[in-house]
Design a protein around this motif. Structure first.
Motif, PDB file in Angstrom:
ATOM      1  N   ARG A  97      -3.555   6.928  -4.082  1.00 57.24           N
ATOM      2  CA  ARG A  97      -2.401   6.749  -3.201  1.00 57.24           C
ATOM      3  C   ARG A  97      -2.183   5.249  -3.032  1.00 57.24           C
ATOM      4  NH1 ARG A  97      -0.830  10.360   0.564  1.00 57.24           N
ATOM      5  NH2 ARG A  97      -0.602  11.577  -1.317  1.00 57.24           N
TER       6      ARG A  97
ATOM      7  N   PRO B  45       0.125  -2.221  -8.077  1.00 55.30           N
ATOM      8  CA  PRO B  45       0.079  -1.273  -6.951  1.00 55.30           C
ATOM      9  C   PRO B  45      -1.217  -1.471  -6.164  1.00 55.30           C
ATOM     10  CG  PRO B  45       0.578  -0.130  -9.020  1.00 55.30           C
ATOM     11  CD  PRO B  45       0.206  -1.539  -9.370  1.00 55.30           C
ATOM     12  N   GLN B  46      -1.127  -1.531  -4.874  1.00 54.26           N
ATOM     13  CA  GLN B  46      -2.308  -1.699  -4.024  1.00 54.26           C
ATOM     14  C   GLN B  46      -2.761  -0.308  -3.583  1.00 54.26           C
ATOM     15  OE1 GLN B  46      -3.715  -4.907  -3.495  1.00 54.26           O
ATOM     16  NE2 GLN B  46      -2.264  -5.209  -5.162  1.00 54.26           N
TER      17      GLN B  46
ATOM     18  N   GLU C 137      -4.794   2.444  -1.602  1.00 53.85           N
ATOM     19  CA  GLU C 137      -5.395   2.555  -0.273  1.00 53.85           C
ATOM     20  C   GLU C 137      -6.254   3.805  -0.105  1.00 53.85           C
ATOM     21  OE1 GLU C 137      -2.271   2.098   2.613  1.00 53.85           O
ATOM     22  OE2 GLU C 137      -2.377  -0.075   2.402  1.00 53.85           O
TER      23      GLU C 137
ATOM     24  N   GLN D  47      -0.141   1.782  -1.635  1.00 57.20           N
ATOM     25  CA  GLN D  47       0.317   1.316  -0.330  1.00 57.20           C
ATOM     26  C   GLN D  47       1.760   1.739  -0.062  1.00 57.20           C
ATOM     27  OE1 GLN D  47       0.411  -2.995   0.078  1.00 57.20           O
ATOM     28  NE2 GLN D  47      -0.566  -2.806   2.080  1.00 57.20           N
ATOM     29  N   ASP D  48       2.571   1.847  -1.126  1.00 64.97           N
ATOM     30  CA  ASP D  48       3.970   2.249  -0.945  1.00 64.97           C
ATOM     31  C   ASP D  48       4.146   3.763  -0.805  1.00 64.97           C
ATOM     32  OD1 ASP D  48       3.679   3.293  -3.519  1.00 64.97           O
ATOM     33  OD2 ASP D  48       5.121   1.920  -4.441  1.00 64.97           O
ATOM     34  N   GLY D  49       3.034   4.516  -0.807  1.00 73.84           N
ATOM     35  CA  GLY D  49       3.088   5.959  -0.633  1.00 73.84           C
ATOM     36  C   GLY D  49       3.138   6.756  -1.922  1.00 73.84           C
ATOM     37  N   SER D  50       3.287   6.091  -3.045  1.00 71.76           N
ATOM     38  CA  SER D  50       3.336   6.800  -4.318  1.00 71.76           C
ATOM     39  C   SER D  50       1.931   7.223  -4.760  1.00 71.76           C
ATOM     40  CB  SER D  50       3.990   5.934  -5.393  1.00 71.76           C
ATOM     41  OG  SER D  50       3.210   4.774  -5.641  1.00 71.76           O
TER      42      SER D  50
ATOM     43  N   ASP E 187       1.650  -8.224  -8.064  1.00 68.27           N
ATOM     44  CA  ASP E 187       2.624  -7.189  -8.421  1.00 68.27           C
ATOM     45  C   ASP E 187       1.991  -5.831  -8.737  1.00 68.27           C
ATOM     46  OD1 ASP E 187       4.782  -8.978  -8.143  1.00 68.27           O
ATOM     47  OD2 ASP E 187       4.478  -9.721 -10.184  1.00 68.27           O
TER      48      ASP E 187
END
Length: 102
Positions: free
Chosen positions: A53, A34-35, A37, A55-58, A32
């Motif tokens: 940054r 944030p991944q 990148e 993986q979901d762009g946030s 759960d």
């Protein structure tokens, strides 16, 4: 005399603050998180600012004091070698089997 960005008292306080760390991440929490990148570190005379940054762009931005930045650098290298994804020169390698110490 020039104004100092931080002094020996600040360094001692940051060092003491590391003794009151939050609990470690458990294996159950990992999926759960944030991944991350990509990241953009910014060196400052008062430490290091980072923007990550996910993986979901946030984006996630934070500041590290010099003591915490040093500890993070050592921790990444040590954890990478222990986890089997960094070799002794700091190169990323494929681990033999997934592991997570809880």
């Amino acid at each position: 005399m020039a104004n100092m960005v931080f002094d020996t008292g600040d360094i001692a306080a940051w060092d003491c603050a590391l003794d009151d760390r939050p609990k470690a991440v458990t294996a159950a929490e990992w999926p759960d998180l944030p991944q991350i990148e990509a990241f953009a570190p910014t060196p400052l005379n008062a430490g290091m600012a980072c923007r990550l940054r996910a993986q979901d762009g946030s984006d996630i931005a934070f500041m590290l004091n010099p003591v915490a930045a040093r500890y993070l650098a050592i921790s990444i290298f040590t954890a990478g070698m222990k986890g089997g994804w960094l070799d002794e020169r700091g190169n990323v390698i494929q681990p033999e089997a997934p592991q997570f110490d809880s």
